[in-house]
Scaffold this motif. Structure first.
Motif, mmCIF file in Angstrom:
data_model
loop_
_atom_site.group_PDB
_atom_site.id
_atom_site.type_symbol
_atom_site.label_atom_id
_atom_site.label_comp_id
_atom_site.label_asym_id
_atom_site.label_seq_id
_atom_site.Cartn_x
_atom_site.Cartn_y
_atom_site.Cartn_z
ATOM 1 N N TYR A 122 -28.444 -7.424 -1.984
ATOM 2 C CA TYR A 122 -27.760 -6.307 -1.332
ATOM 3 C C TYR A 122 -28.779 -5.319 -0.791
ATOM 4 C CZ TYR A 122 -23.494 -7.868 -3.635
ATOM 5 O OH TYR A 122 -22.418 -8.611 -4.044
ATOM 6 N N SER A 123 -28.358 -4.572 0.222
ATOM 7 C CA SER A 123 -29.182 -3.475 0.727
ATOM 8 C C SER A 123 -28.565 -2.119 0.368
ATOM 9 C CB SER A 123 -29.363 -3.583 2.245
ATOM 10 O OG SER A 123 -28.108 -3.529 2.888
ATOM 11 N N ASP A 124 -27.354 -2.129 -0.180
ATOM 12 C CA ASP A 124 -26.649 -0.901 -0.565
ATOM 13 C C ASP A 124 -26.231 -1.028 -2.029
ATOM 14 O OD1 ASP A 124 -24.436 0.874 -1.158
ATOM 15 O OD2 ASP A 124 -24.167 1.173 0.991
ATOM 16 N N TYR A 125 -26.821 -0.186 -2.881
ATOM 17 C CA TYR A 125 -26.536 -0.325 -4.312
ATOM 18 C C TYR A 125 -25.090 -0.012 -4.659
ATOM 19 C CZ TYR A 125 -27.004 4.761 -5.116
ATOM 20 O OH TYR A 125 -26.846 6.123 -5.107
ATOM 21 N N LYS A 126 -24.444 0.868 -3.914
ATOM 22 C CA LYS A 126 -23.049 1.189 -4.201
ATOM 23 C C LYS A 126 -22.161 -0.025 -3.928
ATOM 24 C CE LYS A 126 -23.665 6.105 -3.371
ATOM 25 N NZ LYS A 126 -23.366 7.255 -2.521
ATOM 26 N N ARG A 179 -20.255 -5.614 -10.396
ATOM 27 C CA ARG A 179 -19.873 -5.029 -11.684
ATOM 28 C C ARG A 179 -20.791 -5.481 -12.826
ATOM 29 N NH1 ARG A 179 -16.466 -1.242 -11.487
ATOM 30 N NH2 ARG A 179 -15.635 -1.707 -13.515
ATOM 31 N N PRO A 180 -22.110 -5.219 -12.701
ATOM 32 C CA PRO A 180 -23.044 -5.666 -13.736
ATOM 33 C C PRO A 180 -22.841 -4.921 -15.043
ATOM 34 C CG PRO A 180 -24.143 -4.195 -12.217
ATOM 35 C CD PRO A 180 -22.765 -4.447 -11.654
ATOM 36 N N ASP A 181 -23.296 -5.534 -16.127
ATOM 37 C CA ASP A 181 -23.236 -4.906 -17.447
ATOM 38 C C ASP A 181 -24.349 -3.874 -17.621
ATOM 39 O OD1 ASP A 181 -21.151 -6.679 -18.356
ATOM 40 O OD2 ASP A 181 -22.703 -8.226 -18.521
ATOM 41 N N MET A 182 -25.465 -4.111 -16.927
ATOM 42 C CA MET A 182 -26.650 -3.279 -17.087
ATOM 43 C C MET A 182 -27.366 -3.195 -15.743
ATOM 44 S SD MET A 182 -29.893 -4.189 -19.538
ATOM 45 C CE MET A 182 -29.353 -3.525 -21.088
ATOM 46 N N VAL A 183 -28.007 -2.056 -15.500
ATOM 47 C CA VAL A 183 -28.743 -1.862 -14.247
ATOM 48 C C VAL A 183 -30.147 -1.368 -14.570
ATOM 49 C CG1 VAL A 183 -28.850 -0.568 -12.087
ATOM 50 C CG2 VAL A 183 -26.642 -1.306 -12.967
ATOM 51 N N ALA A 184 -31.139 -1.985 -13.934
ATOM 52 C CA ALA A 184 -32.510 -1.486 -13.992
ATOM 53 C C ALA A 184 -32.756 -0.754 -12.682
ATOM 54 C CB ALA A 184 -33.495 -2.637 -14.156
ATOM 55 N N ILE A 185 -33.118 0.515 -12.785
ATOM 56 C CA ILE A 185 -33.390 1.314 -11.589
ATOM 57 C C ILE A 185 -34.899 1.333 -11.397
ATOM 58 C CG2 ILE A 185 -33.148 3.563 -10.489
ATOM 59 C CD1 ILE A 185 -30.681 3.986 -12.345
ATOM 60 N N ALA A 186 -35.335 0.634 -10.361
ATOM 61 C CA ALA A 186 -36.773 0.476 -10.111
ATOM 62 C C ALA A 186 -37.165 1.053 -8.748
ATOM 63 C CB ALA A 186 -37.155 -1.002 -10.204
ATOM 64 N N LEU A 188 -29.594 -12.609 -14.196
ATOM 65 C CA LEU A 188 -29.867 -11.723 -13.068
ATOM 66 C C LEU A 188 -28.684 -11.838 -12.106
ATOM 67 C CD1 LEU A 188 -31.800 -9.707 -11.804
ATOM 68 C CD2 LEU A 188 -32.975 -11.623 -10.698
ATOM 69 N N ALA A 189 -27.813 -10.834 -12.150
ATOM 70 C CA ALA A 189 -26.575 -10.864 -11.374
ATOM 71 C C ALA A 189 -26.810 -10.547 -9.913
ATOM 72 C CB ALA A 189 -25.568 -9.881 -11.965
ATOM 73 N N ALA A 190 -27.699 -9.575 -9.631
ATOM 74 C CA ALA A 190 -27.923 -9.158 -8.251
ATOM 75 C C ALA A 190 -29.171 -8.292 -8.172
ATOM 76 C CB ALA A 190 -26.718 -8.373 -7.735
ATOM 77 N N ASN A 227 -19.809 -17.472 -29.614
ATOM 78 C CA ASN A 227 -20.230 -17.622 -28.226
ATOM 79 C C ASN A 227 -20.289 -16.251 -27.573
ATOM 80 O OD1 ASN A 227 -20.805 -18.471 -25.675
ATOM 81 N ND2 ASN A 227 -18.833 -19.433 -25.309
ATOM 82 N N MET A 228 -21.499 -15.821 -27.229
ATOM 83 C CA MET A 228 -21.667 -14.505 -26.634
ATOM 84 C C MET A 228 -22.023 -14.671 -25.159
ATOM 85 S SD MET A 228 -23.949 -11.555 -28.310
ATOM 86 C CE MET A 228 -25.001 -10.699 -27.177
ATOM 87 N N ASP A 229 -21.315 -13.956 -24.305
ATOM 88 C CA ASP A 229 -21.634 -13.997 -22.890
ATOM 89 C C ASP A 229 -22.977 -13.334 -22.638
ATOM 90 O OD1 ASP A 229 -19.229 -15.222 -22.271
ATOM 91 O OD2 ASP A 229 -18.213 -13.335 -21.835
ATOM 92 N N LYS A 230 -23.629 -13.774 -21.567
ATOM 93 C CA LYS A 230 -24.902 -13.178 -21.190
ATOM 94 C C LYS A 230 -24.677 -11.787 -20.599
ATOM 95 C CE LYS A 230 -27.299 -17.467 -20.285
ATOM 96 N NZ LYS A 230 -28.094 -18.232 -19.319
ATOM 97 N N ILE A 231 -25.680 -10.945 -20.730
ATOM 98 C CA ILE A 231 -25.664 -9.616 -20.141
ATOM 99 C C ILE A 231 -26.054 -9.764 -18.677
ATOM 100 C CG2 ILE A 231 -26.738 -7.327 -20.152
ATOM 101 C CD1 ILE A 231 -27.252 -7.831 -23.204
ATOM 102 N N ARG A 232 -25.170 -9.332 -17.793
ATOM 103 C CA ARG A 232 -25.404 -9.436 -16.354
ATOM 104 C C ARG A 232 -26.160 -8.196 -15.883
ATOM 105 N NH1 ARG A 232 -21.529 -9.312 -13.057
ATOM 106 N NH2 ARG A 232 -22.390 -10.819 -11.614
ATOM 107 N N LEU A 233 -27.416 -8.394 -15.496
ATOM 108 C CA LEU A 233 -28.301 -7.308 -15.094
ATOM 109 C C LEU A 233 -28.448 -7.286 -13.581
ATOM 110 C CD1 LEU A 233 -30.517 -5.143 -15.930
ATOM 111 C CD2 LEU A 233 -32.130 -7.013 -15.619
ATOM 112 N N ALA A 234 -28.414 -6.092 -13.010
ATOM 113 C CA ALA A 234 -28.709 -5.891 -11.595
ATOM 114 C C ALA A 234 -29.937 -4.995 -11.500
ATOM 115 C CB ALA A 234 -27.530 -5.244 -10.885
#
Length: 93
Positions: free
Chosen positions: A60-64, A71-78, A33-35, A2-9
């Motif tokens: 969110y309006s503030d990425y910090k 606390r996402p596992d991965m972030v896409a910077i767009a 899609l976490a946030a 059982n593998m948890d999903k990757i939480r992407l922001a």
């Protein structure tokens, strides 16, 4: 196994972000899609509609603030490319 999903922001919900949202949607067995984050609620709405994404997602309006709370596992910077380095370095911290 059982593998948890990757939480992407996603930071920045402009013209390219619907592609990231659709990639998460099309790979739902692996990603969640976490946030999403943008200074404009309208940009968030437009991107989610364009990607036909209807599941609830934290906004969110503030990425910090988003990174601290979600606390996402991965972030896409767009965002615009001139901001990628600053945001990427912050994400790595």
């Amino acid at each position: 196994m059982n593998m948890d999903k990757i939480r992407l922001a996603i930071i920045g919900m402009g013209r390219i972000s619907p592609n990231h949202v659709m990639a998460v949607k099309n790979n739902a067995e692996t990603f969640e899609l976490a946030a999403v984050c943008d200074l404009s609620d309208e940009n968030i709405d437009k991107a989610l509609v364009k990607a036909d994404y209807t599941a609830p997602v934290a906004r969110y309006s503030d990425y910090k603030d988003m990174l601290a709370k979600e606390r996402p596992d991965m972030v896409a910077i767009a965002t615009e490319s001139g901001l990628h380095a600053e945001i990427g370095l912050y994400c790595l911290e």
